[in-house]
Design an enzyme around this catalytic site. Structure first.
Site, mmCIF file in Angstrom:
data_model
loop_
_atom_site.group_PDB
_atom_site.id
_atom_site.type_symbol
_atom_site.label_atom_id
_atom_site.label_comp_id
_atom_site.label_asym_id
_atom_site.label_seq_id
_atom_site.Cartn_x
_atom_site.Cartn_y
_atom_site.Cartn_z
ATOM 1 N N CYS A 169 -8.729 -9.274 0.444
ATOM 2 C CA CYS A 169 -8.190 -10.621 0.670
ATOM 3 C C CYS A 169 -8.806 -11.299 1.888
ATOM 4 O O CYS A 169 -8.561 -12.471 2.135
ATOM 5 C CB CYS A 169 -6.672 -10.560 0.833
ATOM 6 S SG CYS A 169 -5.820 -10.081 -0.685
ATOM 7 N N THR A 192 7.976 -21.394 -14.712
ATOM 8 C CA THR A 192 8.387 -20.513 -15.794
ATOM 9 C C THR A 192 8.006 -19.068 -15.486
ATOM 10 O O THR A 192 6.888 -18.792 -15.055
ATOM 11 C CB THR A 192 7.723 -20.951 -17.113
ATOM 12 O OG1 THR A 192 8.055 -22.318 -17.366
ATOM 13 C CG2 THR A 192 8.186 -20.087 -18.267
ATOM 14 N N SER A 230 3.022 -5.082 -5.106
ATOM 15 C CA SER A 230 2.078 -5.732 -6.004
ATOM 16 C C SER A 230 1.836 -4.881 -7.239
ATOM 17 O O SER A 230 1.642 -3.663 -7.142
ATOM 18 C CB SER A 230 0.752 -5.962 -5.269
ATOM 19 O OG SER A 230 -0.224 -6.484 -6.127
ATOM 20 N N GLN A 289 0.811 -1.221 0.000
ATOM 21 C CA GLN A 289 0.000 0.000 0.000
ATOM 22 C C GLN A 289 0.844 1.271 0.000
ATOM 23 O O GLN A 289 0.295 2.377 0.050
ATOM 24 C CB GLN A 289 -0.945 0.003 1.209
ATOM 25 C CG GLN A 289 -1.952 -1.128 1.219
ATOM 26 C CD GLN A 289 -2.969 -1.057 0.090
ATOM 27 O OE1 GLN A 289 -3.050 -0.074 -0.654
ATOM 28 N NE2 GLN A 289 -3.754 -2.112 -0.062
ATOM 29 N N HIS A 341 -0.804 -4.978 -9.403
ATOM 30 C CA HIS A 341 -2.168 -4.534 -9.713
ATOM 31 C C HIS A 341 -2.655 -3.389 -8.828
ATOM 32 O O HIS A 341 -3.702 -2.812 -9.079
ATOM 33 C CB HIS A 341 -3.151 -5.706 -9.670
ATOM 34 C CG HIS A 341 -3.503 -6.188 -8.301
ATOM 35 N ND1 HIS A 341 -4.612 -5.742 -7.617
ATOM 36 C CD2 HIS A 341 -2.905 -7.098 -7.498
ATOM 37 C CE1 HIS A 341 -4.696 -6.366 -6.459
ATOM 38 N NE2 HIS A 341 -3.668 -7.183 -6.360
#
Length: 375
Positions: free
Chosen positions: A320, A235, A197, A177, A199
């Site tokens: 979450c 990967t 993060s 944040q 997104h």
């Protein structure tokens, strides 16, 4: 829809979308393949590491990419613990941490780790003196979120790290944040590990960014893993990482303007809150991007649903933990009574948020609070 839930996620930037498409077309190889297509993909991946290192002011060899920040928290915590002496079994943290951290801690308690939770005050700030008393030569790890997801409380991470270093204890910090919103310098925070993060800053979902100080000893959670020096199996998602990096580049460039705008929006909201609605946290020290509000006589879930009917997106806490009392644990740690905590809602800003949108939100809240059926 008026979107006031940017702490959960934000729309992808058009530049990040374009970068993903280009990288998916040009960097389709596996970074571990020895042919030219693999080498090209590895070149993109390495360039992204270099850029993230510059964003965070760290060494590029300490940058790793995961499937999301939740996975990043879990891997960083467990990797650091595996690198610690086996006799050190105490973890120091708070009850304000992200769900991914708290879940990992519950698992670790079953593995004979002892977790000590530092108390926080009514503004969500840790008691630094109690923290200092808890950290000692038996401490395996300190885990401290930079900015809380519910009300935006900002912890004194640098001061905590300075004390932990006296005992040679590494500090893991969730900066999800904070990155792209406040000035970010991991070297100044001096933490052993940090997670952010993609997104949350206009990048794609499915990309977490982890830094682990190359000078700190850690061990792989996955035996035999070769990707990313053994930090994460699988990967590497080169297009996603490129897209995340482009989003980060723009977020860092806009950071000062975004912060200034968020401060103005926070001030506007505070000055126009309906009677009885209270802001949680210390407005002078908290992040202006996240505002936790306590309603006078309406449950937060009801207000969230009412706003949704009016095409306004807000939340009752971090996405979450929705459905698991997400704000309740944080509010309880701050000494807020259960009945009061149920009246909690959260709104959060991004660069796209406008004062006009806040006016509409305030109108809906005011009208909802005045409905006789709710009194």
């Amino acid at each position: 829809m008026i979107y006031l839930d940017s702490a959960a996620t934000v729309p992808m930037r058009k530049e990040a979308l374009a970068a993903y498409a280009e990288a998916a077309e040009k960097a389709y190889g596996n970074t571990h393949s020895l042919h030219d297509a693999g080498s090209d993909a590895a070149g993109y991946w390495d360039s992204c590491r270099q850029l993230w290192a510059s964003f965070l002011n760290v060494r590029p060899e300490g940058i790793y990419f995961t499937g999301n920040a939740s996975e990043g928290n879990q891997l960083a915590i467990r990797s650091l613990l595996k690198g610690r002496p086996p006799n050190k079994r105490t973890i120091i943290t708070t009850k304000l941490e992200h769900a991914s951290v708290l879940t990992t801690l519950h698992e670790l308690e079953k593995e004979d780790y002892q977790v000590e939770y530092v108390p926080v005050d009514r503004n969500g700030i840790i008691d630094i003196e109690i923290y200092k008393d808890l950290v000692d030569d038996q401490t395996a790890l300190v885990i401290l979120q930079l900015i809380n997801s519910e009300m935006g409380a900002m912890q004194p991470v640098a001061a905590c790290t300075a004390h932990a270093k006296k005992w040679a204890v590494p500090v893991h910090c969730d900066i999800v944040q904070g990155f792209g919103k406040i000035s970010m310098d991991i070297k100044a925070l001096d933490v052993a590990a940090a997670v952010c993060s993609a997104h949350k800053i206009g990048g794609p979902k499915g990309v977490g960014i982890v830094y682990i100080d190359p000078a700190v000893h850690w061990e792989s959670v996955y035996e035999g893993t070769t990707h990313q020096n053994g930090f994460r199996a699988g990967t590497v998602d080169v297009p996603g990482i490129v897209s995340a990096t482009i989003a980060a580049k723009h977020a860092v460039a806009e950071q000062q303007d975004s912060y200034r705008q968020a401060r103005q929006l926070q001030e506007f909201l505070i000055n126009h809150l309906p009677a009885g609605v209270a802001l949680t946290g210390d407005v002078e020290t908290k992040s202006p991007f996240i505002l936790g509000l306590i309603l006078p006589h309406v449950e937060g879930q009801w207000m969230m649903l009412q706003c949704n009917r009016e095409q306004i997106a807000i939340s009752t806490g971090t996405a979450c933990k929705i459905g698991s009392g997400e704000a309740m644990s944080a509010m309880g740690a701050m000494g807020v009574e259960t009945d009061v905590a149920r009246k909690f809602i959260r709104i959060s800003f991004c660069r796209l948020t406008t004062e006009k949108e806040l006016k509409e939100f305030l109108r809906v809240v005011d009208q909802t609070l005045k409905k006789p059926a709710l009194l």
